[in-house]
Write an enzyme that holds these catalytic residues in place. Structure first.
Site, short mmCIF file in Angstrom:
data_model
loop_
_atom_site.label_atom_id
_atom_site.label_comp_id
_atom_site.label_asym_id
_atom_site.label_seq_id
_atom_site.Cartn_x
_atom_site.Cartn_y
_atom_site.Cartn_z
N LYS A 76 -8.26 -3.67 -4.51
CA LYS A 76 -6.86 -4.06 -4.35
C LYS A 76 -6.68 -5.57 -4.52
O LYS A 76 -5.66 -6.02 -5.05
CB LYS A 76 -6.33 -3.60 -2.98
CG LYS A 76 -6.09 -2.10 -2.91
CD LYS A 76 -5.37 -1.72 -1.64
CE LYS A 76 -4.97 -0.26 -1.66
NZ LYS A 76 -4.17 0.12 -0.49
N ASP A 110 -0.26 5.06 1.02
CA ASP A 110 -0.50 6.09 2.05
C ASP A 110 -0.35 5.53 3.45
O ASP A 110 -0.95 4.49 3.79
CB ASP A 110 -1.90 6.67 1.87
CG ASP A 110 -2.04 7.42 0.56
OD1 ASP A 110 -1.67 8.60 0.53
OD2 ASP A 110 -2.50 6.81 -0.42
N ASP A 135 -1.87 -0.85 5.76
CA ASP A 135 -2.22 -0.27 7.05
C ASP A 135 -3.71 -0.01 7.23
O ASP A 135 -4.18 0.15 8.35
CB ASP A 135 -1.49 1.06 7.26
CG ASP A 135 -2.13 2.19 6.46
OD1 ASP A 135 -2.64 3.14 7.07
OD2 ASP A 135 -2.15 2.11 5.22
N SER A 184 -2.20 1.31 -4.85
CA SER A 184 -2.72 2.37 -4.00
C SER A 184 -4.11 2.82 -4.44
O SER A 184 -4.37 2.99 -5.63
CB SER A 184 -1.78 3.59 -4.05
OG SER A 184 -2.33 4.68 -3.35
N GLY A 185 -4.98 3.02 -3.45
CA GLY A 185 -6.26 3.66 -3.70
C GLY A 185 -6.11 5.17 -3.82
O GLY A 185 -7.09 5.88 -4.01
N ASP A 217 0.86 -1.16 0.00
CA ASP A 217 0.00 0.00 0.00
C ASP A 217 0.91 1.23 0.00
O ASP A 217 2.11 1.13 0.29
CB ASP A 217 -0.87 -0.03 1.27
CG ASP A 217 -1.60 1.27 1.50
OD1 ASP A 217 -2.27 1.74 0.57
OD2 ASP A 217 -1.50 1.82 2.62
N ARG A 255 -14.47 12.77 -0.94
CA ARG A 255 -13.27 13.58 -0.67
C ARG A 255 -12.72 14.20 -1.95
O ARG A 255 -12.29 15.36 -1.96
CB ARG A 255 -12.20 12.73 0.02
CG ARG A 255 -12.55 12.37 1.45
CD ARG A 255 -11.55 11.39 2.03
NE ARG A 255 -11.67 10.08 1.38
CZ ARG A 255 -10.74 9.12 1.47
NH1 ARG A 255 -9.63 9.33 2.16
NH2 ARG A 255 -10.93 7.96 0.88
#
Length: 234
Positions: free
Chosen positions: A149, A18, A172, A104-105, A16, A61
């Site tokens: 993912k 972030d 995480d 990564s998202g 991942d 967001r």
């Protein structure tokens, strides 16, 4: 995005981005540049703890980033800090023969730079839509859903003709939980409580060098299971 060619027989480890490979949440840093950082930070925390749906939270967001000049977004991306120990970890993994993949998202504007800086083999992330020099508040890409993912990881493994069970993944947040039970070992690094509860292994703190002995041990254990003999790691 493939950053270098590679051998499908190499062991593969997925990361991942972030709060794992970088010491920040990219969307929060972009939101701060738009003046909506506090609200986006609150929604991000809830999403990463699994309290709200990832896709809904992502699109909500990103909408708040509408109008952010692309030049400002690029400045944010250039100043995103790596997680301590990230460069040393990636160099060590390369020396051991690992193929390193970033899933990564988050966004290509940040992820591609991070991947190049760390010498990672492949990078997969979402794209922020830009029109007339500014963000439109829209996002597109392969990683917008809670289970994305897992799907991307499985597609990569299929293209390399390897089993996900032969791989390691490190994350995480709650949207990394879809890797649990798919890969051979899912490691929670700097992780939220909900992720720690589900992970195969937990590495606390914010120094990626702490992952080196853990990954080595897992690699040796897997090699013994699959080859029936000890594999030596330098």
């Amino acid at each position: 995005m493939s950053l270098s060619s590679g051998d499908g027989s190499k062991p593969v480890i997925f990361f991942d981005m972030d709060s794992t490979v970088i010491d920040a949440e990219g969307i929060i840093e972009l939101a701060r540049a738009k003046g909506v950082g506090d609200y986006v930070a609150e929604v991000t925390a809830r999403a990463m703890n699994g309290e709200i749906d990832f896709e809904h939270a992502l699109r909500e967001r990103v909408r708040l980033l509408r109008g952010l000049p692309m030049q400002k977004a690029l400045e944010v991306a250039e100043n995103i800090p790596l997680m301590p120990g990230a460069e040393k970890l990636m160099k060590e993994l390369k020396s051991l023969g690992f193929r390193t993949v970033l899933i990564s998202g988050g966004f290509t504007i940040i992820a591609n730079r991070v991947g190049r800086r760390l010498g990672m083999d492949e990078v997969y992330a979402n794209e922020l839509v830009v029109d007339d020099g500014a963000l439109t508040g829209e996002v597109r890409g392969p990683l917008t859903r809670q289970s994305s993912k897992k799907e991307v990881l499985e597609e990569i493994c299929k293209s390399l003709n390897i089993s996900p069970r032969d791989c390691i993944a490190v994350g995480d947040g709650s949207n990394d939980l879809c890797w649990k039970g798919v890969v051979g070992t899912f490691i929670a690094f700097n992780a939220k409580p909900v992720v720690q509860k589900a992970a195969d292994l937990i590495v606390d703190g914010k120094n990626m060098e702490s992952l080196i002995p853990v990954i080595k041990e897992e690699y040796i254990r897997h090699a013994k299971r699959t080859a029936g003999k000890e594999t030596k790691i330098p």
